[in-house]
Motif scaffolding. Structure first.
Motif, short mmCIF file in Angstrom:
data_model
loop_
_atom_site.label_atom_id
_atom_site.label_comp_id
_atom_site.label_asym_id
_atom_site.label_seq_id
_atom_site.Cartn_x
_atom_site.Cartn_y
_atom_site.Cartn_z
N UNK A 105 -121.93 -42.92 -76.34
CA UNK A 105 -121.57 -43.75 -77.44
C UNK A 105 -121.94 -44.94 -77.30
N UNK A 106 -121.31 -45.89 -76.23
CA UNK A 106 -121.58 -47.07 -75.98
C UNK A 106 -123.16 -47.52 -75.80
N UNK A 107 -123.90 -46.80 -75.04
CA UNK A 107 -125.30 -46.78 -75.11
C UNK A 107 -125.87 -46.80 -76.31
N UNK A 108 -125.50 -46.16 -77.17
CA UNK A 108 -126.12 -45.87 -78.55
C UNK A 108 -125.99 -47.32 -79.27
N UNK A 109 -124.86 -47.96 -79.08
CA UNK A 109 -124.37 -48.89 -79.89
C UNK A 109 -125.47 -50.33 -79.17
N UNK A 110 -125.40 -50.39 -77.82
CA UNK A 110 -126.17 -51.31 -77.20
C UNK A 110 -127.61 -51.18 -77.51
N UNK A 111 -128.16 -49.97 -77.61
CA UNK A 111 -129.65 -49.49 -77.96
C UNK A 111 -129.67 -50.17 -79.35
N UNK A 112 -128.99 -49.73 -80.09
CA UNK A 112 -129.11 -50.37 -81.80
C UNK A 112 -129.07 -51.71 -81.68
N UNK A 113 -128.53 -52.70 -80.91
CA UNK A 113 -128.53 -54.24 -80.86
C UNK A 113 -129.97 -54.40 -80.30
N UNK A 114 -130.35 -54.05 -79.05
CA UNK A 114 -131.36 -54.58 -78.47
C UNK A 114 -132.63 -54.12 -79.08
N UNK A 115 -132.69 -53.10 -79.98
CA UNK A 115 -133.77 -52.45 -80.79
C UNK A 115 -133.95 -53.26 -81.79
N UNK A 116 -133.27 -54.46 -82.03
CA UNK A 116 -133.40 -55.38 -83.26
C UNK A 116 -134.11 -56.75 -82.71
N UNK A 117 -134.57 -56.80 -81.32
CA UNK A 117 -134.80 -57.97 -80.78
C UNK A 117 -136.40 -58.05 -81.16
N UNK A 118 -136.90 -59.33 -81.56
CA UNK A 118 -138.30 -59.49 -81.75
C UNK A 118 -138.69 -59.98 -80.38
N UNK A 119 -139.46 -59.47 -79.46
CA UNK A 119 -139.97 -59.12 -78.39
C UNK A 119 -140.44 -60.85 -78.11
N UNK A 120 -141.11 -61.33 -79.14
CA UNK A 120 -141.86 -62.76 -78.86
C UNK A 120 -140.78 -63.79 -78.66
N UNK A 121 -139.57 -63.75 -78.98
CA UNK A 121 -138.27 -64.57 -78.78
C UNK A 121 -138.22 -64.55 -77.51
N UNK A 122 -138.68 -63.64 -76.48
CA UNK A 122 -138.28 -63.55 -75.33
C UNK A 122 -139.36 -64.42 -74.35
N UNK A 123 -140.26 -64.65 -75.12
CA UNK A 123 -141.62 -65.07 -74.09
C UNK A 123 -141.40 -66.68 -73.96
N UNK A 124 -140.42 -67.20 -74.22
CA UNK A 124 -140.22 -68.86 -73.99
C UNK A 124 -138.55 -68.97 -73.28
N UNK A 125 -138.70 -69.99 -72.48
CA UNK A 125 -137.18 -70.20 -72.06
C UNK A 125 -136.16 -70.47 -72.88
N UNK A 126 -136.60 -70.71 -74.33
CA UNK A 126 -135.57 -70.90 -75.42
C UNK A 126 -134.66 -69.74 -75.43
N UNK A 127 -135.12 -68.69 -75.18
CA UNK A 127 -134.45 -67.49 -75.12
C UNK A 127 -132.93 -67.46 -74.52
N UNK A 128 -133.02 -68.59 -73.59
CA UNK A 128 -131.70 -68.52 -72.57
C UNK A 128 -130.66 -69.21 -73.38
N UNK A 129 -130.67 -69.81 -74.44
CA UNK A 129 -129.65 -70.31 -75.29
C UNK A 129 -129.93 -69.79 -76.84
#
Length: 272
Positions: A105-129
């Motif tokens: 159940x918890x994994x399903x909730x987390x997968x639902x959250x991280x599944x929304x992430x735009x991978x392009x936003x992780x490509x720069x240091x700005x993702x850390x804030x």
């Protein structure tokens, strides 16, 4: 992006979430102390595009080097410490939740959250804030995560940002012990995380740490429900020299395990 720019952005985001940090910072400066950051810590999931392995390259590109691994079995976490390119810069502590050790159940909730992430936003240091890279969870899902992992619940609503900054007590002149620092912080009307004792660690393990209880802020969950929850906290660390004369650079897992509880909902409520 320079290291100074990186930490300035982090600090601005962190103090917006953690007003106590600016108060504490300013109080020590007013007493003539120089504020040097010992380390900055981050939390993330080991799922989706924000795993430790995905975020680490930003740290390496800034000149950091991976130092030591840590494992927190009870809290279902793994982590690495990172050393800065120069001594005057903070160390970094990056941890991630081992999601496969949670319920389906918890994994399903987390997968639902991280599944929304735009991978392009992780490509720069700005993702850390960047904060939350997904829609706010429902308060029910937040509570479901809380029942299994305070870390997971915190991350689900707070998102990616500095979980805490840490003052280096080694650089203080008047407040030259963690106990003196904690007494000063309490004089400002702020609570101290007493889990595992006010001071975690000892000179024998070459590191002493203490921290505040996290600030609290109102968040709007899915469906419009508004709840006040813990945000971030401020930590204080004093390092000791090893037998070779070198200042200890790592982290003490047993102490860090208790420092994590600075954001615990139950601890914060108990302390008022």
């Amino acid at each position: 992006m320079t290291l100074d720019q990186f930490f300035a952005k982090l600090w601005n985001d962190y103090t917006a979430m953690t007003p106590q940090a600016q108060r504490i910072h300013d109080a020590f400066v007013a007493d003539g102390e120089a504020i040097i950051n010992d380390h900055v810590a981050f939390r993330t999931f080991d799922r989706g595009p924000i795993t430790l392995a995905n975020l680490e390259p930003h740290l390496l590109a800034l000149g950091y080097t991976r130092f030591e691994p840590y494992d927190f079995a009870a809290k279902k976490l793994r982590a690495y410490g990172y050393l800065p390119p120069s001594e005057e810069q903070p160390r970094i502590f990056l941890s991630e939740l081992k999601c496969d050790e949670l319920s389906t159940t918890a994994q399903r909730i987390i997968d639902g959250l991280v599944g929304q992430i735009d991978a392009a936003r992780v490509g720069t240091p700005e993702v850390m804030w960047a904060g939350r890279l997904w829609d706010a969870p429902s308060f029910e899902d937040y509570q479901t995560l809380m029942d299994e992992s305070e870390y997971a619940a915190w991350l689900s609503i707070i998102g990616l940002r500095a979980n805490h900054f840490t003052i280096s007590v080694n650089h203080f002149q008047t407040y030259d012990s963690v106990e003196k620092v904690l007494d000063k912080v309490e004089s400002l009307g702020l609570g101290i995380n007493a889990s595992g004792g006010r001071i975690k660690g000892s000179p024998e393990v070459l590191l002493e740490q203490g921290s505040t209880l996290a600030d609290r802020a109102e968040f709007t969950f899915a469906g419009g429900q508004v709840e006040e929850i813990p945000t971030c906290y401020y930590e204080f660390a004093k390092r000791y020299r090893a037998s070779d004369g070198r200042l200890y650079q790592g982290f003490v897992a047993a102490s860090a395990d208790k420092i994590f509880e600075s954001t615990d909902v139950r601890g914060a409520r108990h302390a008022g």
